[in-house]
Design an enzyme around this catalytic site. Structure first.
Site, mmCIF file in Angstrom:
data_model
loop_
_atom_site.group_PDB
_atom_site.id
_atom_site.type_symbol
_atom_site.label_atom_id
_atom_site.label_comp_id
_atom_site.label_asym_id
_atom_site.label_seq_id
_atom_site.Cartn_x
_atom_site.Cartn_y
_atom_site.Cartn_z
ATOM 1 N N GLU A 74 1.204 -5.497 13.300
ATOM 2 C CA GLU A 74 0.017 -5.639 14.154
ATOM 3 C C GLU A 74 -0.565 -7.041 14.064
ATOM 4 O O GLU A 74 -1.021 -7.595 15.046
ATOM 5 C CB GLU A 74 -1.048 -4.589 13.783
ATOM 6 C CG GLU A 74 -2.207 -4.590 14.774
ATOM 7 C CD GLU A 74 -3.350 -3.649 14.397
ATOM 8 O OE1 GLU A 74 -3.326 -3.042 13.311
ATOM 9 O OE2 GLU A 74 -4.284 -3.540 15.216
ATOM 10 N N ARG A 85 0.813 -1.223 0.000
ATOM 11 C CA ARG A 85 0.000 0.000 0.000
ATOM 12 C C ARG A 85 0.845 1.271 0.000
ATOM 13 O O ARG A 85 0.345 2.348 -0.351
ATOM 14 C CB ARG A 85 -0.994 -0.023 1.168
ATOM 15 C CG ARG A 85 -2.188 -0.919 0.886
ATOM 16 C CD ARG A 85 -3.072 -1.054 2.086
ATOM 17 N NE ARG A 85 -2.659 -2.126 2.962
ATOM 18 C CZ ARG A 85 -2.761 -2.103 4.279
ATOM 19 N NH1 ARG A 85 -3.238 -1.039 4.882
ATOM 20 N NH2 ARG A 85 -2.385 -3.128 5.009
HETATM 21 O O1 LIG Z 1 3.294 -0.610 11.877
HETATM 22 P P1 LIG Z 1 3.097 -2.059 11.552
HETATM 23 O O2 LIG Z 1 2.478 -2.821 12.680
HETATM 24 O O3 LIG Z 1 4.368 -2.692 11.072
HETATM 25 O O4 LIG Z 1 2.031 -2.159 10.376
HETATM 26 C C1 LIG Z 1 2.012 -1.311 9.256
HETATM 27 C C2 LIG Z 1 2.118 -2.077 7.979
HETATM 28 O O5 LIG Z 1 1.017 -2.967 7.838
HETATM 29 C C3 LIG Z 1 0.446 -2.811 6.562
HETATM 30 O O6 LIG Z 1 1.064 -3.586 5.581
HETATM 31 P P2 LIG Z 1 0.803 -5.117 5.310
HETATM 32 O O7 LIG Z 1 1.982 -5.891 5.826
HETATM 33 O O8 LIG Z 1 -0.545 -5.515 5.808
HETATM 34 O O9 LIG Z 1 0.902 -5.228 3.743
HETATM 35 P P3 LIG Z 1 0.083 -4.629 2.504
HETATM 36 O O10 LIG Z 1 0.471 -3.185 2.364
HETATM 37 O O11 LIG Z 1 0.591 -5.455 1.380
HETATM 38 O O12 LIG Z 1 -1.391 -4.799 2.754
HETATM 39 C C4 LIG Z 1 0.673 -1.344 6.251
HETATM 40 O O13 LIG Z 1 0.556 -1.078 4.871
HETATM 41 C C5 LIG Z 1 2.057 -1.139 6.793
HETATM 42 O O14 LIG Z 1 3.058 -1.490 5.850
HETATM 43 N N1 LIG Z 2 -5.301 -1.826 11.557
HETATM 44 C C1 LIG Z 2 -4.679 -1.700 10.388
HETATM 45 N N2 LIG Z 2 -5.336 -1.252 9.298
HETATM 46 C C2 LIG Z 2 -4.707 -1.117 8.108
HETATM 47 N N3 LIG Z 2 -3.424 -1.406 7.936
HETATM 48 C C3 LIG Z 2 -2.732 -1.848 8.985
HETATM 49 N N4 LIG Z 2 -1.446 -2.216 9.115
HETATM 50 C C4 LIG Z 2 -1.254 -2.605 10.375
HETATM 51 N N5 LIG Z 2 -2.356 -2.493 11.095
HETATM 52 C C5 LIG Z 2 -3.312 -2.017 10.246
#
Ligand SMILES: O=P(O)(O)OC[C@H]1O[C@H](OP(=O)(O)OP(=O)(O)O)[C@H](O)[C@@H]1O
Ligand SMILES: Nc1ncnc2[nH]cnc12
Length: 170
Positions: free
Chosen positions: A95, A58
């Site tokens: 998370e 994202r």
């Molecule tokens: O602060 P944190 O606890 O590390 O979480 C944040 C990360 O989680 C999500 O990515 P995700 O790994 O879900 O991947 P995506 O962007 O491919 O959906 C978001 O886009 C961040 O990169």
């Molecule tokens: N609650 C949340 N919603 C969207 N992206 C996330 N990445 C980590 N935690 C998230």
């Protein structure tokens, strides 16, 4: 603009107990998309930026838009196994799980000023890992910016040595 009205809460995604912040409504709305990009751009002001690093997946939405406007290059940090050239890697917790990220070993030159962008700052595990990768290559992280910060997960603590800017806090 009331950006919060374009963020949708999805309960129990991707795991029970997690409230997922879905940015799709903001992305599909032309004015909200444009204003969000402008607001993120405003965070760096006139600072020199050589590379904008976006985080898979994202983070790839806004990072190239910012890079183009800032006259910087765009560098993808990808989940492990996706980058074709030589890489360095870092593992992290987030998370709702754990993972590993990679960056090409020639993506950043020593001394380059780097802006790190992602959509969400939650526990900060991802952003911290990305900043470490940038520094391992000799880059200087001048700012980490995000659309959304989930403050109750204390991600700011993990990246406190860097300047942090966010559009929306929950
Ligand atoms: O602060 P944190 O606890 O590390 O979480 C944040 C990360 O989680 C999500 O990515 P995700 O790994 O879900 O991947 P995506 O962007 O491919 O959906 C978001 O886009 C961040 O990169
Ligand atoms: N609650 C949340 N919603 C969207 N992206 C996330 N990445 C980590 N935690 C998230």
């Amino acid at each position: 603009m009331d950006f919060a009205s374009y963020i949708r809460d999805i309960e129990d995604f991707p795991k029970p107990g997690v409230v997922f912040k879905d940015i799709s409504p903001l992305l599909k709305h032309p004015e909200a998309l444009q204003k969000a990009a402008e607001a993120l751009l405003g965070f760096t002001g006139n600072a020199r930026v050589d590379k904008v690093v976006g985080v898979d997946s994202r983070g790839f939405i806004f990072a190239p838009l910012l890079a183009e406007k800032l006259g910087a290059g765009f560098v993808p940090v990808r989940k492990t196994g996706k980058l074709p050239y030589k890489t360095i890697a870092a593992s992290y917790e987030l998370e709702y799980g754990s993972g590993s990220l990679e960056i090409h070993s020639d993506a950043i030159e020593k001394g380059e000023k780097v802006l790190v962008h992602d959509d969400v700052l939650a526990t900060g595990g991802t952003a911290e890992a990305v900043c470490k990768l940038v520094e391992q290559l000799g880059g200087e992280v001048i700012q980490c910016n995000f659309l959304i910060e989930l403050t109750f997960l204390n991600g700011a603590e993990k990246i406190k040595q860097y300047q942090k800017k966010v559009l929306l806090q929950y």
